[in-house]
Enzyme design. Structure first.
Site, PDB file in Angstrom:
ATOM      1  CG  HIS A 172     -34.789 110.266 -42.788  1.00 12.72           C
ATOM      2  ND1 HIS A 172     -35.210 110.112 -41.483  1.00 12.72           N
ATOM      3  CD2 HIS A 172     -33.441 110.400 -42.738  1.00 12.72           C
ATOM      4  CE1 HIS A 172     -34.171 110.145 -40.681  1.00 12.72           C
ATOM      5  NE2 HIS A 172     -33.079 110.319 -41.413  1.00 12.72           N
ATOM      6  CD  GLU A 198     -34.856 106.137 -54.214  1.00 10.13           C
ATOM      7  OE1 GLU A 198     -35.623 105.221 -53.867  1.00 10.13           O
ATOM      8  OE2 GLU A 198     -33.960 105.979 -55.060  1.00 10.13           O
ATOM      9  CD  GLU A 254     -28.200 112.203 -33.813  1.00 13.12           C
ATOM     10  OE1 GLU A 254     -29.252 111.539 -33.773  1.00 13.12           O
ATOM     11  OE2 GLU A 254     -27.578 112.445 -34.873  1.00 13.12           O
TER      12      GLU A 254
END
Length: 157
Positions: free
Chosen positions: A95, A92, A65
């Site tokens: 992402h 992990e 953002e």
């Protein structure tokens, strides 16, 4: 006219922030780190002469953002430089790469599109210990980059 003709010396960056308006966008995710980044950044801006009333500090949920808020500030045409603050710690999954790559690319694109310096202090680390070790230095560095680049761009106009 070349930069050298305007008195620009690359060995002596202009670090006087007294006339500058700076916008800071801070991600709240990993707030312990980003709060420390923001404190170090604002302390260094003050040391460089930027008055507190010439700093606008906004917060957003996370690193993805940050660019949206940076763009909103850039569109105001009221700032000499912007600062992006955030902390992305590897997990992990994929992402981490997605957030790091997209936020970094977006920050750079806004700087180029709006021709405004943005000090990118969205830190990316493997773990919390690395983030803690970097939080103060990166916050101070962001302030110095913002002031130096704002003054450089003014000299190059």
């Amino acid at each position: 006219m070349q930069a050298a003709d305007q008195g620009y010396d690359p060995q002596q960056p202009h670090m006087d922030g007294r006339k500058l308006r700076i916008g800071i966008v801070q991600a709240r995710f990993n707030a312990g780190i980003t709060d420390a980044l923001a404190k170090a950044c604002k302390d260094e801006l003050a040391a460089l002469g930027v008055a507190a009333d010439r700093i606008v500090h906004v917060q957003v949920p996370g690193a993805l953002e940050v660019p949206v808020a940076l763009q909103a500030l850039a569109e105001q045409e009221a700032f000499d430089a912007l600062v992006a603050l955030g902390c992305i710690i590897r997990g992990e999954t994929y992402h981490f790469e997605l957030v790091a790559n997209e936020s970094g690319a977006s920050v750079s694109r806004i700087a180029l599109d709006y021709q405004i310096p943005i000090a990118n202090a969205i830190i990316t680390t493997e773990n919390m210990e690395q983030a803690v070790a970097r939080q103060t230095d990166k916050g101070r560095d962001a302030a110095r980059v913002a002031v130096e680049m704002a003054n450089l761009l003014e000299q190059l106009k």
